[in-house]
Design a protein around this motif. Sequence first.
Motif, short mmCIF file in Angstrom:
data_model
loop_
_atom_site.label_atom_id
_atom_site.label_comp_id
_atom_site.label_asym_id
_atom_site.label_seq_id
_atom_site.Cartn_x
_atom_site.Cartn_y
_atom_site.Cartn_z
N SER A 1 0.84 -1.21 0.00
CA SER A 1 0.00 0.00 0.00
C SER A 1 0.87 1.25 0.00
CB SER A 1 -0.87 0.01 1.26
OG SER A 1 -0.04 0.02 2.41
N LEU B 1 -9.42 -5.50 2.69
CA LEU B 1 -9.99 -4.84 3.88
C LEU B 1 -11.34 -5.42 4.23
CD1 LEU B 1 -9.10 -1.17 2.87
CD2 LEU B 1 -7.71 -2.81 4.17
N THR C 1 -4.94 9.36 2.95
CA THR C 1 -5.50 8.41 2.00
C THR C 1 -4.62 7.17 1.92
OG1 THR C 1 -6.22 10.33 0.72
CG2 THR C 1 -6.40 8.16 -0.34
N LEU C 2 -5.25 6.02 2.10
CA LEU C 2 -4.54 4.74 1.99
C LEU C 2 -4.82 4.16 0.60
CD1 LEU C 2 -2.96 2.38 3.35
CD2 LEU C 2 -5.18 1.47 4.07
N TYR C 3 -3.76 3.94 -0.17
CA TYR C 3 -3.89 3.34 -1.49
C TYR C 3 -3.62 1.85 -1.35
CZ TYR C 3 -4.10 8.06 -3.24
OH TYR C 3 -4.50 9.35 -3.47
N VAL D 1 -9.87 5.56 1.67
CA VAL D 1 -9.27 4.41 0.98
C VAL D 1 -9.44 4.57 -0.53
CG1 VAL D 1 -9.35 1.91 0.69
CG2 VAL D 1 -9.71 2.91 2.96
N MET E 1 -12.46 -1.55 7.41
CA MET E 1 -12.99 -0.37 6.73
C MET E 1 -13.59 0.61 7.76
SD MET E 1 -12.48 -0.18 3.49
CE MET E 1 -13.64 0.30 2.21
N LEU F 1 -10.87 2.29 9.74
CA LEU F 1 -10.19 3.35 8.98
C LEU F 1 -11.07 4.59 8.89
CD1 LEU F 1 -8.54 1.21 6.14
CD2 LEU F 1 -7.35 2.52 7.93
N LYS G 1 -8.65 -3.00 -2.33
CA LYS G 1 -9.69 -3.01 -1.29
C LYS G 1 -10.14 -4.40 -0.88
CE LYS G 1 -11.35 1.57 -2.47
NZ LYS G 1 -12.31 2.33 -3.27
#
Lengths: 610, 610
Positions: B224, B242, B234-236, B257, B247, B250, B239
């Motif tokens: 990530s 998660l 922002t987490l790249y 996300v 989720m 976060l 998905k």
Amino acid sequence: MNINQRLSDLREVMQREHLAACIFPSTDPHQSEYVADHWKGREWISGFNGSAGTAVVTMTSAALWTDSRYFLAAEEQLKGTEFQLMKLKIEGTPTIPEWLGKEIMQSRHPKEDWSEVAIDGRCSSVNEVKGLIADLRKENGITLRTNFDPLKQIWRDRPAIPEHRVEIYPLAYAGESCHDKMVRIRKALRERHADGMLMAALDDIAWTLNLRGSDVHCNPVFVSYLLIDSKNVTLYINKVKLSSEVMDYLKTEGVRVEDYELVENGLKKYFEYNILLDPNEVNYRLYEVVKNKGRQNDFPKTEIVEEESPVKRMKTVKNEREIAGFRSAMLKDGIAMVKFLKWLKAWSSDNSSESMTEISVSDKLEALRAEQPLFRGISFDTIAGYQEHGAIVHYEATPETDVPLKPAGFLLLDSGAQYLDGTTDITRTIALGPLTEEQKRVYTLVLKGHIQIELCKFPSGASGTQIDILAREAMWREGLNYLHGTGHGVGTYLNVHEGPHQFRMEWKPAPLIAGMTITDEPGIYLAGKFGVRIENTLLITPYKETEFGKFLQFESLTLCPIDKEPIVKEMLLQEEIDWLNQYHQHVFDTLSPHLNEDEVVWLREACAAI
Amino acid sequence: MNINQRLSDLREVMQREHLAACIFPSTDPHQSEYVADHWKGREWISGFNGSAGTAVVTMTSAALWTDSRYFLAAEEQLKGTEFQLMKLKIEGTPTIPEWLGKEIMQSRHPKEDWSEVAIDGRCSSVNEVKGLIADLRKENGITLRTNFDPLKQIWRDRPAIPEHRVEIYPLAYAGESCHDKMVRIRKALRERHADGMLMAALDDIAWTLNLRGSDVHCNPVFVSYLLIDSKNVTLYINKVKLSSEVMDYLKTEGVRVEDYELVENGLKKYFEYNILLDPNEVNYRLYEVVKNKGRQNDFPKTEIVEEESPVKRMKTVKNEREIAGFRSAMLKDGIAMVKFLKWLKAWSSDNSSESMTEISVSDKLEALRAEQPLFRGISFDTIAGYQEHGAIVHYEATPETDVPLKPAGFLLLDSGAQYLDGTTDITRTIALGPLTEEQKRVYTLVLKGHIQIELCKFPSGASGTQIDILAREAMWREGLNYLHGTGHGVGTYLNVHEGPHQFRMEWKPAPLIAGMTITDEPGIYLAGKFGVRIENTLLITPYKETEFGKFLQFESLTLCPIDKEPIVKEMLLQEEIDWLNQYHQHVFDTLSPHLNEDEVVWLREACAAI
């Protein structure tokens, strides 16, 4: 004229030039550690005369940054001035850009936006100025003006650039001709993809040309630049310094001579593609000259190779003649030191009524050295600090501070000489009588550190940063330390401080190589009480070669007993006791044939095994 | 498909693209030391599977650079391929640019002027690529193409980027909430004049968010990026990793996300003035995205602050909960190690007929660790090297190399575990029976080095480069050495190698601070004979504060006896004997309440004073 008047004159100039601040570094256009009076601008503006320090003046404030060697001295000298002392490497001390960021913000003229700071780009290295520009930009975008010398208009009795005579350094001592050195330099330049270089470091120039001068106190160098291209070598120097003999010598060696002031012209006319400029050696002004060359259409653009000058390493690795010269110089220095120590110890034990002071013993030692052949002067100002003065790391006794010695406590004596065949640097801490337990304990910790360096074996190419801890670990266990380096290179009848290799806590990438000289001088300084430092000059020699590569070792060149009276023997490891006894045996064996009977008797006792 | 076929496929692509060479580094877009299979391109092209190495392929030649840990392994694995082994840090080994300069010159196509070299800019840090560009330019102007991944077209069965599930790391172990960490990070960014930053290091992201994953073998991280600006985080990430629980977590922490592949978009849309990109952490491709942002007119230009990520230091200084976790993990690890050692020593002294091999003892040790609470797996592939295999620094036994143990000589065993409350790393060199004099002598030299680090006291902020020599000086005096570092940080249920602080011969500016973990693992490796390494994991704690500042010391977290059989007691200093006896007493006192009667009897003997 006092400091406050000078500041007020300066601020008038700053007002006119819309400058928010001026920075005064301690060096000259050649990045010298010790400089001719002409470049002592930082001392002139601040009153602080240490060898390292930076003064900064804003419209409303002034501060001086220096390192731990000079904290006590600077505090004394800045008294009664506006200058605030900034102690480098002490927690909470701001950097110059940080401090300027705050000061300029606070004092900013409400209507005008002065946020330009001036520094004379000639008296700072490329790397220093670049770093300063980057750091100042972070402080609300302060900019740096580098083409302006604020002292020019206000320092009216500024001393001229010195014009002392240059002399030829005989090949018998130098061991390698100028011609052969140039061949090696050109080869090294090619390896670095450079066609030529500008040499600015005065000791590098003296080494390369096999010339010596006397433009700087204690440093046998002469103010000049040397520009090398693929065909020519040009020495930029005030020609009055050159006798016809030296002129002839230079002509034979193929060196052209131009006036010192014309170096910028020389750089502008440099017609090759690449030039090596050592960014820690060359000043920013000359770097800018090369960098801007492409902008005029007269000359092609020249690419700058920013690398360490190859001359530095060549100069620090001594050849056989130079090593022989060091041994000869150390023998003479040892003889003088033994005569001196015998005389001083006699005074202290005889309870003599003769009055002695820090200055008088320094003079005595210098006189004894002056009796030795090829003596050319001292290699730095003697540090003779009695008791609490010994805690001032770079103390220099003046008529105002000079104190009489008493038959008790410690005299710290750091001194050295320039002989034509070599340069010496030695520190002994001498018991003049009864000592406290603390004094003995501290002395022994310093001695342990000194010996652990002497004992060290290490892979060729290791850095002094790796080895430094051996001098400190014993004292660190007691929460003690010293904030100066543990050792520096020593020149061949050249500067007593020769880099870039060093022992120190900070990172020094310069590798240690066989043939280098380096001092071993740990210390402990208890402010208001006393200081201890023990220093020998070492030579790096081969040790052994195994499947893990080449290993090196140290050999003490210095020949002088280390005072045994303060030693707490139980604190020493067996290997440390063995080293001390072997070293003393070596000192005795080497010096005694050159001493008279009384001196031999004294030395035998001073060198007896513990 | 064999290596030579792969090279031939590659050269077809190179021909088409007019590339003179391709460079394959060992890392991933996150500068990970251990990478997911998707990024093992260097292994795929060369066959060499060590954790560090760079493969370079020209039209006519191929070479692989690696360090001393892997010399023997690489030699084995490259057999029968075109690849020539290049030994880093060995005299005479050319750098990659030097080698390319020669190779390309020799093989240059007579008609065409191909002098472009390709590297995937995503899999190299900014500093690496910048250095490479500068060094290649010096070699007759070779240029570097960074936007091309040559493997894309030829690595047909390339594994996908892993999609393992992410889990929340409980606050009870992490000791600080994600929210509080973000407050500290933002403050640090402001101090560095940055509005935001891109985090690329997988362990930094896991630490910041208090999340863990399992995308990389032995390293509980997840692939990530984390982009921070003054308002958003922002987490790249892919998905699918998660769960709804993660989720929700976060969302609560204010973390948005986005898909992993969209990080470049995120950088393009980053709208603030400054962004911190750690040039040793962020890959060159993403750096270029930010750098070129100004060229499109849609978004304002962003200035890049190139500094070390502040997260590195935050993560390495452990908080109280983390330290408590380490102690708990070390206790469990110690229990498993004692059970293991008792079992192994019984086998060796009983002259048992049971057959044991390097792999079988590794499995046994893993099984004993797995019995401990919160065990999550091993923290790196166990190194179990018997006799000459012990001299291969990063040996990993495979069914092909596995050898039966005999009741003689040394077994070098370097292993560790991931527990939910902490990560362990320990090496013991175990006498399985009679030893040679050389083995005992070498073992004792390594032990002396290990203990000297344990005994060291040092000023807060010292670098591991300064301290490293304490582990080596005894062996250097014998002409022995090891070419790996002496120690590295250890994560909290994270990567077993955690930087940037280290003990090593090379310069590491990262200061040592109270609260850091660091291993102490000197060794000596005699090729074809045996290897010795002794490793504990240490915690840095306050020692004392004096007028010279704050001093720190080390505390061994590892709880496991050090084999006494090989010790030559006369070679140890009294302080070294004292340390060993005290350490063993501490190990016995701490572990014995958790062991059965037989085990206590064995441990009492193993920990008895020498």
